[in-house]
Design a protein around this motif. Structure first.
Motif, PDB file in Angstrom:
ATOM      1  N   GLU A  11       0.837  -1.213   0.000  1.00 42.12           N
ATOM      2  CA  GLU A  11       0.000   0.000   0.000  1.00 42.12           C
ATOM      3  C   GLU A  11       0.865   1.254   0.000  1.00 42.12           C
ATOM      4  O   GLU A  11       0.599   2.209  -0.716  1.00 42.12           O
ATOM      5  N   LEU A  12       1.901   1.215   0.858  1.00 43.21           N
ATOM      6  CA  LEU A  12       2.820   2.377   0.911  1.00 43.21           C
ATOM      7  C   LEU A  12       3.534   2.566  -0.431  1.00 43.21           C
ATOM      8  O   LEU A  12       3.704   3.693  -0.902  1.00 43.21           O
ATOM      9  N   ALA A  13       3.935   1.445  -1.052  1.00 44.43           N
ATOM     10  CA  ALA A  13       4.618   1.527  -2.343  1.00 44.43           C
ATOM     11  C   ALA A  13       3.666   2.072  -3.400  1.00 44.43           C
ATOM     12  O   ALA A  13       4.041   2.922  -4.228  1.00 44.43           O
ATOM     13  N   ALA A  17       4.083   5.459  -5.244  1.00 42.91           N
ATOM     14  CA  ALA A  17       4.088   5.528  -6.705  1.00 42.91           C
ATOM     15  C   ALA A  17       3.035   6.510  -7.184  1.00 42.91           C
ATOM     16  O   ALA A  17       3.268   7.296  -8.117  1.00 42.91           O
ATOM     17  N   GLU A  18       1.868   6.506  -6.526  1.00 39.13           N
ATOM     18  CA  GLU A  18       0.796   7.434  -6.901  1.00 39.13           C
ATOM     19  C   GLU A  18       1.216   8.877  -6.637  1.00 39.13           C
ATOM     20  O   GLU A  18       1.023   9.764  -7.467  1.00 39.13           O
ATOM     21  N   GLU A  19       1.826   9.095  -5.465  1.00 40.23           N
ATOM     22  CA  GLU A  19       2.304  10.450  -5.133  1.00 40.23           C
ATOM     23  C   GLU A  19       3.415  10.883  -6.087  1.00 40.23           C
ATOM     24  O   GLU A  19       3.471  12.037  -6.505  1.00 40.23           O
ATOM     25  N   MET A  20       4.301   9.943  -6.432  1.00 45.08           N
ATOM     26  CA  MET A  20       5.385  10.249  -7.369  1.00 45.08           C
ATOM     27  C   MET A  20       4.803  10.614  -8.740  1.00 45.08           C
ATOM     28  O   MET A  20       5.247  11.566  -9.373  1.00 45.08           O
ATOM     29  N   GLU A  21       3.784   9.873  -9.174  1.00 44.33           N
ATOM     30  CA  GLU A  21       3.138  10.158 -10.454  1.00 44.33           C
ATOM     31  C   GLU A  21       2.472  11.524 -10.396  1.00 44.33           C
ATOM     32  O   GLU A  21       2.556  12.322 -11.346  1.00 44.33           O
TER      33      GLU A  21
END
Length: 135
Positions: A11-13, A17-21
């Motif tokens: 979930e954190l990954a 990844a969502e935040e990075m995107e």
């Protein structure tokens, strides 16, 4: 517990990844916005430089025209002065010729008058002698 931990990591990954995107999208949007601003600034600078160059060109053209006008005016003035000088010389020459012609005519008339006077003097002298003889 391990599965729970792996799920949390997943979930954190995924969240990471969502935040990075999301950050990449924001960064791309900001880059696009900055690029648009930069292009607008460059276009404005280019327009200003082109207008400045055009103004300088017009100013230079105006100065060249003024210089040509002054040169032409000076040439015209010089030509007028030269023409005036030539006319003055021609007038002086014509006056001298006229004066000489009048002096010659006067000399001829004086000679004619002296000749007539001499003839009349001779006539009167003869007439006087004749009258003396008659007396």
């Amino acid at each position: 517990h391990e599965r729970e931990h792996n799920r949390e990591i997943s979930e954190l990954a995924a969240k990471h990844a969502e935040e990075m995107e999301k950050l990449r999208a924001e960064l791309k949007e900001e880059q696009r916005h900055l690029l648009d601003e930069l292009q607008q600034q460059m276009a404005a600078t280019h327009r200003a430089e082109r207008e400045q160059a055009q103004l300088q060109s017009q100013t230079l053209h105006s100065l060249e025209l003024e210089a040509l006008r002054l040169t032409l005016n000076n040439m015209h003035t010089s030509q007028l002065e030269l023409t005036q000088s030539n006319l003055r010389k021609e007038k002086e020459t014509a006056l001298m010729e006229l004066r000489e012609m009048l002096n010659d005519k006067r000399a001829q008339e004086v000679a004619i008058l002296q000749s007539r006077h001499q003839l009349e003097w001779e006539k009167i002298k003869e007439q006087c002698l004749k009258e003396k003889e008659d007396l």
